[in-house]
Design an enzyme around this catalytic site. Structure first.
Site, PDB file in Angstrom:
ATOM      1  N   SER A 138      76.382  55.948  40.408  1.00 58.12           N
ATOM      2  CA  SER A 138      76.330  57.182  40.699  1.00 58.12           C
ATOM      3  C   SER A 138      76.779  57.505  42.003  1.00 58.12           C
ATOM      4  O   SER A 138      77.386  57.040  42.695  1.00 58.12           O
ATOM      5  CB  SER A 138      74.578  56.986  40.399  1.00 58.12           C
ATOM      6  OG  SER A 138      74.542  58.735  40.934  1.00 58.12           O
ATOM      7  N   TYR A 151      65.461  55.551  42.733  1.00 55.16           N
ATOM      8  CA  TYR A 151      66.498  56.183  42.134  1.00 55.16           C
ATOM      9  C   TYR A 151      68.093  55.658  42.402  1.00 55.16           C
ATOM     10  O   TYR A 151      68.310  55.207  42.260  1.00 55.16           O
ATOM     11  CB  TYR A 151      66.575  57.099  41.374  1.00 55.16           C
ATOM     12  CG  TYR A 151      67.810  57.481  40.487  1.00 55.16           C
ATOM     13  CD1 TYR A 151      68.618  56.567  38.981  1.00 55.16           C
ATOM     14  CD2 TYR A 151      68.326  58.102  40.965  1.00 55.16           C
ATOM     15  CE1 TYR A 151      69.173  57.153  38.397  1.00 55.16           C
ATOM     16  CE2 TYR A 151      70.160  57.886  39.886  1.00 55.16           C
ATOM     17  CZ  TYR A 151      70.295  57.628  38.802  1.00 55.16           C
ATOM     18  OH  TYR A 151      71.835  57.765  38.165  1.00 55.16           O
TER      19      TYR A 151
END
Length: 267
Positions: A138, A151
């Site tokens: 990400s 996360y």
């Protein structure tokens, strides 16, 4: 590529589904894994006329799921040439508001299962003389993310692990590990919960999953170490290098911290 087989986790929708289509149209055999059996069957029916498609229903957030998956594939005498670790989950809220159990489950899926699958299948790849691994990270792999603290940390691990492993394997033969680090993408990741502000951001600047998949597929073919789909995100990360980290964190917090707790899963 004919006679090559790809194992793709989180294959029933979003980026995983788009990758499955690309691999199928390029002649790869597919082993698709996800929790949603019905959606897996739909993908199998859609792509079955192009290539061999095996589906496995499995919750990879469970302890020992990686070993179970490996054993099932081994018992079917299937050689995995390409491993795509796409399955992942995200949690959004202040760290102290989220339960420890939820966050440990996220770590299990995003880090532990990914690492276990890679370790299991890379042994076979080394014995077979060929291997490709794609790990989905990400833009949070590069920047800490308030309200998604754990996360973001799991995705930082994915990038660091992928880069190091790629360097280790490059000198051993025809191997490559590629980390794909997309920004907001128009999948159910933002839609599956009360992520209103993040959802609005995705609607405004999000990249379509098929574009992310195309960049990912081409990057793996070119044996790139990592890729950031969407030029705007690459430029954003370049600009972020010149912004003091404290200022950057406050800017991200202004976007994300007003969202209520939610969980979304890439299936």
């Amino acid at each position: 590529m004919k006679n090559r087989t790809v194992l793709l986790t989180g294959a029933s929708e979003g980026i995983g589904y788009e990758l499955a289509k690309l691999f199928a149209t390029n002649g790869y055999k597919l082993v698709l894994v996800a929790r949603n059996h019905q959606k897996l069957q739909e993908v199998q029916q859609e792509l079955g006329y192009l290539t061999d498609v095996m589906i496995i229903e499995k919750d990879l957030s469970l302890i020992d799921a990686a070993q179970q998956l490996y054993n099932e594939i081994q018992s079917s005498n299937i050689q995995i040439d390409v491993l795509v670790n796409n399955a992942g989950t995200g949690l959004q809220d202040h760290f102290h508001h989220l339960s420890a159990q939820e966050q440990l489950r996220m770590i299990q899926l995003n880090i532990t299962t990914l690492t276990q699958l890679t370790h299991l299948f890379v042994q076979d790849m080394l014995n077979n003389g060929y291997g490709r691994i794609m790990n989905i990270g990400s833009i949070s792999s590069f920047i800490a993310t308030p309200s998604m603290a754990v996360y973001g940390a799991t995705k930082a691990y994915v990038l660091s692990f992928s880069e190091a492993l790629n360097t280790e394997l490059r000198n051993k033969g025809d191997y490559a590990v590629t980390a794909i680090c997309p920004g907001p993408t128009k999948t159910n990741f933002a839609k599956n919960g009360d992520m209103k502000q993040l959802g609005e951001l995705v609607n405004l600047v999000g990249v379509r999953p098929e574009k992310v998949a195309k960049v990912a597929f081409k990057s793996l073919e070119k044996k790139k170490t990592y890729a950031i789909p969407g030029k705007r995100y690459g430029l954003l990360l370049l600009a972020a290098k010149f912004i003091p980290r404290r200022v950057l964190q406050f800017s991200i917090a202004a976007i994300t911290l007003n969202n209520k707790h939610s969980e979304t899963t890439l299936k």
